[in-house]
Design a protein around this motif. Structure first.
Motif, PDB file in Angstrom:
ATOM      1  N   ASP A  97       0.832  -1.204   0.000  1.00 19.89           N
ATOM      2  CA  ASP A  97       0.000   0.000   0.000  1.00 19.89           C
ATOM      3  C   ASP A  97       0.864   1.250   0.000  1.00 19.89           C
ATOM      4  OD1 ASP A  97      -2.749  -0.445  -0.060  1.00 19.89           O
ATOM      5  OD2 ASP A  97      -2.999   0.783   1.748  1.00 19.89           O
ATOM      6  N   GLU A  98       1.835   1.180   0.885  1.00 25.84           N
ATOM      7  CA  GLU A  98       2.736   2.320   1.042  1.00 25.84           C
ATOM      8  C   GLU A  98       3.442   2.616  -0.272  1.00 25.84           C
ATOM      9  OE1 GLU A  98       4.589   4.018   4.897  1.00 25.84           O
ATOM     10  OE2 GLU A  98       2.656   3.193   4.326  1.00 25.84           O
ATOM     11  N   ALA A  99       3.948   1.513  -0.867  1.00 25.79           N
ATOM     12  CA  ALA A  99       4.701   1.667  -2.114  1.00 25.79           C
ATOM     13  C   ALA A  99       3.810   2.282  -3.200  1.00 25.79           C
ATOM     14  CB  ALA A  99       5.217   0.309  -2.572  1.00 25.79           C
ATOM     15  N   ARG A 100       2.590   1.748  -3.227  1.00 27.27           N
ATOM     16  CA  ARG A 100       1.663   2.258  -4.237  1.00 27.27           C
ATOM     17  C   ARG A 100       1.402   3.751  -4.005  1.00 27.27           C
ATOM     18  NH1 ARG A 100      -2.903  -1.140  -3.750  1.00 27.27           N
ATOM     19  NH2 ARG A 100      -1.682  -2.779  -4.686  1.00 27.27           N
ATOM     20  N   LYS A 101       1.230   4.058  -2.733  1.00 22.54           N
ATOM     21  CA  LYS A 101       0.974   5.447  -2.378  1.00 22.54           C
ATOM     22  C   LYS A 101       2.138   6.328  -2.811  1.00 22.54           C
ATOM     23  CE  LYS A 101      -1.116   6.966   1.954  1.00 22.54           C
ATOM     24  NZ  LYS A 101      -1.086   6.377   3.290  1.00 22.54           N
ATOM     25  N   ILE A 102       3.349   5.852  -2.492  1.00 24.25           N
ATOM     26  CA  ILE A 102       4.549   6.637  -2.831  1.00 24.25           C
ATOM     27  C   ILE A 102       4.644   6.840  -4.327  1.00 24.25           C
ATOM     28  CG2 ILE A 102       7.074   6.506  -2.902  1.00 24.25           C
ATOM     29  CD1 ILE A 102       6.911   5.254  -0.103  1.00 24.25           C
ATOM     30  N   ILE A 103       4.427   5.754  -5.065  1.00 21.93           N
ATOM     31  CA  ILE A 103       4.509   5.843  -6.533  1.00 21.93           C
ATOM     32  C   ILE A 103       3.486   6.848  -7.064  1.00 21.93           C
ATOM     33  CG2 ILE A 103       4.035   4.556  -8.650  1.00 21.93           C
ATOM     34  CD1 ILE A 103       5.306   2.135  -7.240  1.00 21.93           C
ATOM     35  N   ASN A 104       2.274   6.715  -6.526  1.00 17.94           N
ATOM     36  CA  ASN A 104       1.219   7.626  -6.973  1.00 17.94           C
ATOM     37  C   ASN A 104       1.577   9.080  -6.680  1.00 17.94           C
ATOM     38  OD1 ASN A 104      -0.370   5.730  -8.057  1.00 17.94           O
ATOM     39  ND2 ASN A 104      -1.779   5.549  -6.309  1.00 17.94           N
ATOM     40  N   GLN A 105       2.081   9.202  -5.442  1.00 16.46           N
ATOM     41  CA  GLN A 105       2.453  10.554  -5.026  1.00 16.46           C
ATOM     42  C   GLN A 105       3.500  11.145  -5.957  1.00 16.46           C
ATOM     43  OE1 GLN A 105       3.701  10.566  -1.013  1.00 16.46           O
ATOM     44  NE2 GLN A 105       1.739  11.385  -0.299  1.00 16.46           N
ATOM     45  N   SER A 106       4.532  10.337  -6.225  1.00 14.36           N
ATOM     46  CA  SER A 106       5.627  10.851  -7.051  1.00 14.36           C
ATOM     47  C   SER A 106       5.154  11.120  -8.481  1.00 14.36           C
ATOM     48  CB  SER A 106       6.812   9.893  -7.044  1.00 14.36           C
ATOM     49  OG  SER A 106       6.367   8.585  -7.130  1.00 14.36           O
TER      50      SER A 106
END
Lengths: 279, 180
Positions: free
Chosen positions: B91-100
């Motif tokens: 989830d975190e990774a997905r969030k980070i990717i989305n954010q970036s």
């Protein structure tokens, strides 16, 4: 009816002990002062007379000692095996099954709480009677437990264990008070006391007679069946005699186990009744 | 009655041959001695150690089972934890990717907008410069034309004697102008 019955029994016993024809059966069943190892010879046992009593070593005493030696050897092996590892193997397995059986199927359910105190006695009685019973089934063997003196003594020891166990738990007066059931009319008390007191003695008496009779009877039947061959003096009876004797012999193996179990079981039951009187 | 008879027979049958109900005091004594000896020796060498071993083993098995049970529970908990952690990490990774990605998108549009603005400004600047230069050049030209006109007028005024001369002069100056 009773008189005729008793005459029959008396006559049979007289014949058994006196008559030459059936004497050989009794010779095999009864105690003797020598070990008959025909055709290898006869070992005469030492005769001891002390304090005006005949304390001679007899055949049955010798076989009790053989049983003791076998048991001690077997349990030395078992103990060593347990010191090596907690996993039983070989003869230890067999002994463990019997020990656990006496502990979990006899002592624990019949005595209940506090059964550990009586476990050594029950185990010893069980293994001793079992070994003596089986020693009577091997060639040249003799059943010490088919001697009324032996069974009566064992039953008397059981009697003392029962009474002492009950007295130690409930106190001397408490124990005898507990023998009388609760809630009976006052005028019945003297009778009940006598009845219950008699009951204390009939229990071990029954134990002694049961073991003695069972162990004697099987042997006499085997001897009688084999004796048919010599009495009828014909070969045709041989298969019948042998097969029936074999059947009785197999039954004897069962009886040897069952009687050891029953003696221990009933002793344990009586101990439990004396120990926990509230039941 | 029967008991009495049996008793009589048992007594009568005593002795060497004996009867089955014959009670032998010697045997009784030996039985007592043998049994008590057996009881004591087996109690010492067998019952105590063997029963202890059995109890020990039973408690060991019980403990082992309990231990296994707790270990299993722990492992299950651990697995559940791991799963949850993994889900969380994903989830975190997905969030980070989305954010970036969002950030990059924003940056891109910002830069693009800025550069567009700059370019427009530059174009505008250039246009105004050109305009200014044009105007300047035109003004210069106007001044020059005026100067020339004034000069030619001066010359004309100085040499306004005859028509021929005047025409010649005008022609000459016009030629000059065209040569210019």
């Amino acid at each position: 009816m009773w008189t005729s019955d008793s005459t029959i029994v008396t006559d049979t016993l007289k014949a058994a002990s006196g008559s030459q024809d059936t004497g050989w059966i009794m010779h095999h069943v009864l105690d003797a002062r020598e070990l008959d190892l025909t055709p290898f010879g006869i070992i005469h046992l030492p005769q001891i007379h002390l304090f005006g009593m005949d304390l001679s070593i007899t055949k049955h005493v010798v076989f009790m000692w053989i049983a003791v030696i076998l048991l001690v050897l077997a349990f030395i092996v078992a103990r060593k095996s347990y010191q090596k590892s907690l996993v039983p193997r070989g003869i230890t397995n067999l002994l463990e099954i019997l020990i656990v059986f006496v502990r979990d199927e006899i002592a624990r359910p019949t005595i209940g709480h506090g059964f550990e105190k009586f476990l050594p006695y029950l185990l010893t009685v069980f293994f001793f009677i079992l070994t003596c019973n089986f020693l009577g089934l091997i060639p040249y063997g003799s059943t010490a437990t088919s001697n009324i003196s032996v069974t009566a003594t064992l039953a008397t020891i059981s009697f003392f264990v029962i009474q002492i166990g009950g007295i130690m738990k409930n106190g001397f007066f408490g124990y005898f008070k507990g023998l009388i059931p609760h809630g009976i009319p006052m005028w019945l008390l003297p009778i009940m006391f006598v009845v219950e007191l008699l009951g204390l003695f009939t229990k071990p008496f029954a134990l002694a007679i049961r073991l003695f009779a069972n162990m004697t009877a099987g042997h006499i039947v085997i001897m009688a069946l084999l004796g048919l061959i010599f009495i009828l003096r014909t070969y045709f009876v041989v298969p019948v005699s042998i097969s029936f004797a074999l059947f009785i012999f197999l039954l004897e193996i069962l009886v040897a186990l069952i009687q050891a179990y029953i003696f221990t079981m009933l002793s344990s039951l009586f101990i439990g009744m004396a120990y926990h009187q509230e039941h | 009655m029967i008991l009495a008879d049996l008793f009589v027979v048992a007594l009568a049958g005593g002795g060497e041959s004996g009867g089955p109900l014959d009670v032998n005091p010697g045997v009784i004594l030996w039985t007592v001695v043998t049994f008590i000896f057996l009881l004591l020796i087996l109690k010492k060498i067998a019952w105590k150690p063997i029963l202890n071993s059995l109890k020990e083993r039973e408690s060991f098995i019980k403990e082992s089972l309990e231990k296994a049970e707790t270990a299993k529970k722990d492992a299950e908990k651990l697995i559940a934890d791991n799963k949850q952690n993994m889900l969380k990490a994903e989830d975190e990774a997905r969030k980070i990717i989305n954010q970036s990605r969002e950030y990059a998108e924003k940056l891109k549009s910002q830069i693009l907008g800025e550069s567009k603005l700059q370019a427009k400004k530059m174009i505008d600047d250039a246009a105004s410069e050109i305009e200014r230069k044009n105007a300047e050049a035109f003004n210069k030209l106007k001044d020059q034309v005026a100067d020339i006109a004034i000069q030619s007028a001066e010359k004309i005024l100085r040499e306004s004697l005859d028509k021929d001369k005047q025409i010649k002069l005008v022609k000459k100056y016009l030629d000059d102008l065209s040569n210019n």
